[in-house]
Enzyme design. Sequence first.
Site, PDB file in Angstrom:
ATOM      1  N   TYR A 495       1.128 -14.287   1.461  1.00 44.82           N
ATOM      2  CA  TYR A 495       0.450 -13.088   1.963  1.00 44.82           C
ATOM      3  C   TYR A 495      -0.242 -13.405   3.296  1.00 44.82           C
ATOM      4  CZ  TYR A 495      -2.173  -8.856   2.307  1.00 44.82           C
ATOM      5  OH  TYR A 495      -2.694  -7.696   2.776  1.00 44.82           O
ATOM      6  N   SER A 576       3.980  -5.952   2.529  1.00 50.19           N
ATOM      7  CA  SER A 576       2.954  -5.462   3.437  1.00 50.19           C
ATOM      8  C   SER A 576       2.664  -6.500   4.517  1.00 50.19           C
ATOM      9  CB  SER A 576       1.703  -5.114   2.641  1.00 50.19           C
ATOM     10  OG  SER A 576       0.799  -4.465   3.454  1.00 50.19           O
ATOM     11  N   ASP A 682       5.554   8.502   1.460  1.00 49.61           N
ATOM     12  CA  ASP A 682       4.294   8.008   0.935  1.00 49.61           C
ATOM     13  C   ASP A 682       3.206   8.686   1.741  1.00 49.61           C
ATOM     14  OD1 ASP A 682       1.964   5.813   0.925  1.00 49.61           O
ATOM     15  OD2 ASP A 682       3.198   5.657  -0.858  1.00 49.61           O
ATOM     16  N   HIS A 721       4.928   7.440  -6.507  1.00 53.34           N
ATOM     17  CA  HIS A 721       4.206   6.365  -5.836  1.00 53.34           C
ATOM     18  C   HIS A 721       2.978   5.913  -6.587  1.00 53.34           C
ATOM     19  CE1 HIS A 721       6.874   6.969  -2.646  1.00 53.34           C
ATOM     20  NE2 HIS A 721       6.444   8.181  -2.389  1.00 53.34           N
TER      21      HIS A 721
END
Length: 752
Positions: A495, A576, A682, A721
């Site tokens: 991450y 992400s 989204d 979602h």
Amino acid sequence: MVAKLICIFVAVLVSCGESGGFKYPKVRRNESVIDDYFGTKVADPYRWLEDLNAVETKQFVKDQNAVTHAYIDTAPARSQIRETLTKLWTYPKEGLPKKRGNNYFLNKNSGIQNQWILYKGKTVESLYKDEAEIFLNPNDFSTDGTVALKKVSYSKNGELLVYALSTSGSDWTKIHIKNISTGKDFEEVLHFIKFPSISWTHDHLGFFYTRYPKPKEEDKLIKATNDSKIYYHRVGTSQDNDTLMVQFPDKPDWSLSMELSDEGEYMLVSIYKVINEETLFYTKLTDAIKAGLKKELVLIPLTTTPASYSFIANDANIFYFITNAGAPNYRFVGMDINLPGIAHWSTLIPEHEKDVLSWAVAIANDKLLVSYNRDVKSTLELRNLRNGTLILEYSLEAGSIQSTEGRREDRTFYFSLATFSNPGVSYRLIFGEDGSIPRNLEVYRRTAFKGLDTSKFETNQVFYTSKDGTSVPMFIVKRKDLVLDGTAPALMYGYGGFQSSMEPFFSVAFLSFVSMFDGILAFPNIRGGGEYGTKWWDDGRLFKKQNVFDDFSYAAEYLIKANYTSTPKLAIQGGSNGGLLVAACANQRPDLYGAVVAEVGQVPNNYTNFLKYVCHHKKLCLCSVMDMLRFQHFTVGSFWCGEYGCSEDKDHFHNLIKYSPLHNIKANTTYPAVLVQTADTDDRVVPSHSFKYTSQLQHVVGNFKAQTQPLMIRVEEKAGHGSGKPTWKQIEEYVDAYSFLQLVLNIKFVEL
Ligand SMILES: *[C@@H]1O[C@H](CO)[C@@H](O)[C@H](O)[C@H]1NC(C)=O
Ligand SMILES: *[C@@H]1O[C@H](CO)[C@@H](O)[C@H](O)[C@H]1NC(C)=O
Ligand SMILES: *[C@@H]1O[C@H](CO)[C@@H](O)[C@H](O)[C@H]1NC(C)=O
Ligand SMILES: *[C@@H]1O[C@H](CO)[C@@H](O)[C@H](O)[C@H]1NC(C)=O
Ligand SMILES: *[C@@H]1O[C@H](CO)[C@@H](O)[C@H](O)[C@H]1NC(C)=O
Ligand SMILES: *[C@@H]1O[C@H](CO)[C@@H](O)[C@H](O)[C@H]1NC(C)=O
Ligand SMILES: *[C@@H]1O[C@H](CO)[C@@H](O)[C@H](O)[C@H]1NC(C)=O
Ligand SMILES: *[C@@H]1O[C@H](CO)[C@@H](O)[C@H](O)[C@H]1NC(C)=O
């Protein structure tokens, strides 16, 4: 349409047979879209893909999905992968019990239910019985599992409950109020609420909550939400009669949150726009409550030093906080609200030189439970609340404390500890009426996980040296008896951002990889995270972002040198900010990795900062940040300028263009296999990053002769979602990712 699908399917088979190359859909380029950044011209030929509603974009999604599925559906073990994931996913999950008023409450999920159910009982034991009373079952609120319970807040006396529901994973929630003893809802429903803070006044007559102005229907999904305000709602009245209590009209784009002090006599308000840059205000409520809360409150600044603050407890005017203001590893301070300003704080637990103070909970009136992050594992200590003095340290198994339950007025404290191969053990500490303290941990419950014999696996922590000499920890999970000869498939997950620590967490999906493929999991705790406090983050953001990519590629080198795996068997995965990580690494070291999965997926662990700032409190984040020059123009993207810098600034532009995945794809280079996963719509994050990146990748290297591995995108269409996402959809996402990995890494499926 049918003819077209078949064409593509045939084309894939034919081209596979010939050169190993794939035939990708033709994506229109508009070469005349060129931006000028401080004299540097940057082409953006796929700008049109930013229009998500365009027919052409929808066709792009269909065409790409057809190519991707034609390939991944051919994975030899596809159905076994699905069976394994489903089997392992199905185990009973439960939260920690809490007492409110005369009742106990517990969240449970029998296995594969879309939404967790809230149970109620007169004793804590009754919550675990088969006939336990269902109090709130969000699965009944919709037939397709897309209504989710977002938040609950109990009144101080435990008589009333506020609960927030969202539909189809939207960030917008509606607040309902329930009488707990009758189970009946009050008539009024409150609207225009996102990520609410909710605090009951201690007279139980009503509560404060954060809300937004009524949005225009057409703006609901895309526009940034401005003008967060605090209102007071009196139970039993209409929302139209709510009183506006707090607003910051000159700071429309700041986020606002609020909580009350222990006795309910003060309100604390925190505002922030950028991570770690909160400012705190307070006000005394006593007179306002007497006057019926009929007018706006006047706030007083408590600290103007922008930093991160967690309110722990207060004794009258002395407020206890954890903060990184003047302490990159965080400290515990007492602030006298009558003497605002950092100079007047008293440090009750000074900053530790290496361990990071993660959280603290006041318990049994004058005690404090404190947890540090020590080399990416949780510790637990008991201290004195008022002066911070250490009483004792509990000895914990190597793992991460994932959740806790217990308040200052309680004498029982529960917490759960997770490891990579164990879904969790919960512990209980009971403090005596007479002031006696628990000296040892008591195991409270063990999660029943029967799908797999977890004792066959082990987790080791190693430390490797990164490019600039920094020592970086990494967890490695594998079967105990696996022979290290460099042939095992490995999945390295990272991450590296937003000061989010990747502490051990349990994931069925990851453990499945280890067991189905005799694989290895690697979790390097690269910089940009919070593993070693604010400095670890600072060393991996803005102009130092390159350290994050170096830490990751050096982790891969380590795994290969130590014979854990080899390049053709090594997959890297991240979502992400982690999607940015793996895509940037693929550009910088295409020779090092066998496969790249820039994923969607559930946020795997307690990424508090990640959820707060990146995903804006959603458990599911669908974006991968691929276009570093334009991310700030979409939904909450502008919140990330503190992490990356934004291209409107000349120096940041020159930094961003050096690693932006979209802008650094190298021609005539053999890339690892790439699978980008995203979803088509989204209300918070935009998939256009992924659309543009994939198109550019296919354009630049898709036809390169030596490129035998696929470069594909999987777009979840009409996704349910957020937390409304049904479990089966999450499973399908992993089925596709692992099918892809089985094909491109050429790995064998091993029966459980
Ligand atoms: C290409 O982009 C230019 C500049 O934005 C625009 O004027 C033009 O209409 C675009 N062409 C097409 C075919 O979309
Ligand atoms: C909740 O319901 C009970 C039982 O009808 C009633 O006695 C109580 O007053 C109600 N509480 C509130 C706050 O309305
Ligand atoms: C709510 O407000 C309306 C209009 O301002 C007023 O007529 C009504 O009496 C109020 N209701 C309550 C319960 O205060
Ligand atoms: C929100 O506020 C910011 C700062 O004033 C402004 O730039 C932006 O346009 C506003 N957004 C909306 C949707 O009103
Ligand atoms: C902290 O408070 C406890 C409880 O009042 C007291 O026993 C202890 O001596 C105090 N320690 C210090 C260093 O003041
Ligand atoms: C993360 O952990 C903290 C401390 O246990 C807890 O208060 C918080 O609710 C957790 N956040 C999430 C998103 O699970
Ligand atoms: C890696 O494994 C191979 C094959 O078993 C072996 O020849 C080699 O010595 C090993 N290297 C290391 C560093 O252990
Ligand atoms: C890639 O190789 C081809 C064929 O050798 C050559 O024509 C082309 O200029 C090269 N492209 C780049 C960007 O180096």
